[in-house]
Write an enzyme that holds these catalytic residues in place. Structure first.
Site, PDB file in Angstrom:
ATOM      1  N   ASP A   1       0.855  -1.190   0.000  1.00 51.23           N
ATOM      2  CA  ASP A   1       0.000   0.000   0.000  1.00 51.23           C
ATOM      3  C   ASP A   1       0.896   1.246   0.000  1.00 51.23           C
ATOM      4  OD1 ASP A   1       0.745  -0.526   2.772  1.00 51.23           O
ATOM      5  OD2 ASP A   1      -0.606   1.122   3.283  1.00 51.23           O
TER       6      ASP A   1
ATOM      7  N   GLU B   1       0.062  -0.628   5.745  1.00 51.62           N
ATOM      8  CA  GLU B   1       1.079  -0.040   6.632  1.00 51.62           C
ATOM      9  C   GLU B   1       0.869   1.451   6.789  1.00 51.62           C
ATOM     10  OE1 GLU B   1       4.656   1.712   8.184  1.00 51.62           O
ATOM     11  OE2 GLU B   1       3.813   2.147   6.229  1.00 51.62           O
TER      12      GLU B   1
HETATM   13 ZN   LIG Z   1       6.764   2.451   4.092  1.00 48.99          ZN
END
Ligand SMILES: [Zn+2]
Length: 437
Positions: A80, A142
């Protein structure tokens, strides 16, 4: 590297921002499938898109070594990305990998899709000969900070258990200067509220003798730093030194956008202040805004404080020290209440183990100069989860996100020589680690 370029272009074109309010969730699904398929081509088995508590999917798989007694290395990255933020500030289309001045521009080109390409390129360089058991986790949220993988790891500890964990989501000190990130600060936030009157009163009719809650809060906050800007909370050592590579002052001034003539804070180097010492920041104050403010004394005021906690300090005890300091600093008998937010511990990588030694040698061979060490002023909560879940594992933080990559900002880019050199280092490490152990 030709293949690394074309594959990074494919991956950057997938707008995998893990926020369905901003981008369709199908984009993250496509990125996860892309990652799964590339590692499947490299012999990874048991590949799955594991759903985590925040709804994102982590790509998980393994590639066993011929020798079942070989050590296990877990490779980490995330697919992501941050949203592009200000589209107008981008000089190139954010989701179209574009070459300029020898760098490749695009959202996620470094953070963290460049690190996914580093893994793929290293494994291709090795072919089938890696003498270690490989495990893979490439998470999907994340950047959102929603903790999907942090929740998943302890509940699936055996699936991801490893002797060495390469957390590839950081970068070198500069292009061509290899570094492992060994220290991360933790944090301990509080909200402090001061009360002194039962209601607002007129500043002309009462100002002078009337206890002023906002003035009390300002006096309390002012005691958190000394004249040089050092954080001064009794019980929190503010004299520790950073022993790795320094952060050059001019570079820090530019990165922090410090204005001409304005001093940096604290007695010590930038790295001391940023990576080895506590720092307190006022994040917000509840008080009347300038526009609409009246001639009144405030009965109540509040502030939210952020305390960064360096390795060697316990975040809970640091929070206790901050609370005690605020209570002691309150003037005039005003009423003080302090609400604690969840604290996060700092992280210090174990250095000197076989994986660390092998990685230092691999980086030196790939770059032709010795590895140095960096800190990071913020936290990576996953590192604490990994350290708690696998107390015997060596955790190594490396990657292609050197300072010029401008991760999280507009015009993010990666230097392709960093992907190449880091891939060589990773390949050398995977080949030598089994013997070093
Ligand atoms: Zn990162």
């Amino acid at each position: 590297m030709g293949r690394a370029h074309s594959e990074l272009a494919e991956l950057v074109a997938i707008r995998s921002v893990a926020d369905p309010r901003q981008f369709p969730p199908e984009e993250c699904a496509r990125a996860a499938e892309w990652v799964r398929d590339r590692f499947a081509e490299l012999g990874f088995v048991d590949l799955e898109l594991a759903e985590t508590a925040d709804g994102s999917r982590a790509v998980i798989g393994a590639r066993p070594a011929a020798d079942p007694d070989a050590p296990t290395v877990l490779l980490y990255a995330h697919y992501d990305v941050q949203p592009p933020l200000d589209d107008q500030a981008w000089r190139t289309p954010p989701f179209e990998l574009t070459e300029a001045g020898g760098r490749w521009y695009g959202r996620g080109a470094a953070d963290c899709k460049g690190n996914i390409l580093m893994h793929l390129t290293a494994l291709r360089a090795l072919g089938a000969e890696a003498p270690v058991n490989l495990k893979l986790v490439v998470e999907g949220s994340e950047e959102q900070g929603t903790g999907g993988l942090e929740d998943y790891v302890p509940r699936h500890a055996d699936q991801l258990r490893a002797d060495a964990i390469l957390v590839c989501d950081t970068g070198n000190a500069a292009v061509g200067i290899p570094a492992a990130t060994v220290s991360l600060r933790g944090l301990a936030n509080v909200v402090v509220t001061v009360e002194a009157l039962a209601s607002e009163v007129h500043s002309g009719m009462y100002g002078g003798p009337a206890p002023d809650a906002l003035a009390a809060l300002i006096a309390m906050l002012a005691t958190l730093r000394d004249a040089a800007g050092n954080t001064t909370i009794p019980g929190l050592d503010n004299t520790q030194r950073w022993t790795g590579v320094d952060y050059p002052e001019e570079m820090f001034r530019a990165d922090a956008t410090a204005l001409d003539g304005v001093s940096l804070l604290g007695d010590g180097s930038v790295a001391d202040l940023l990576w080895a010492r506590p720092a307190v920041t006022v994040l917000g104050i509840d008080c009347p805004p300038v526009v609409g403010s009246a001639a009144a004394i405030q009965p109540r005021a509040a502030a939210r404080l952020n305390l960064r906690v360096p390795p060697g300090m316990d975040a809970g005890r640091a929070q206790d020290a901050l609370v005690a300091h605020l209570e002691a600093a309150a003037p005039w008998g005003v009423r003080v209440s302090v609400e604690r937010e969840a604290a996060g511990e700092p992280f210090l990588a174990e250095q000197g183990g076989p994986a660390y030694t092998a990685m230092a040698a691999a980086l030196e061979e790939a770059y032709g100069r010795p590895m140095t060490t960096l800190g990071q002023g913020g936290s990576i909560p996953l590192c604490n989860v990994l350290a708690d879940t696998y107390p015997g594992a060596e955790i190594i933080l490396i990657g292609v996100e050197e300072p010029r990559a401008l991760i999280h900002a507009p015009n993010e880019s990666v230097d392709p020589t960093e992907i190449a050199s880091m891939a060589i280092a990773e390949a050398l490490f995977l080949r030598s680690y089994a013997k070093a152990r």
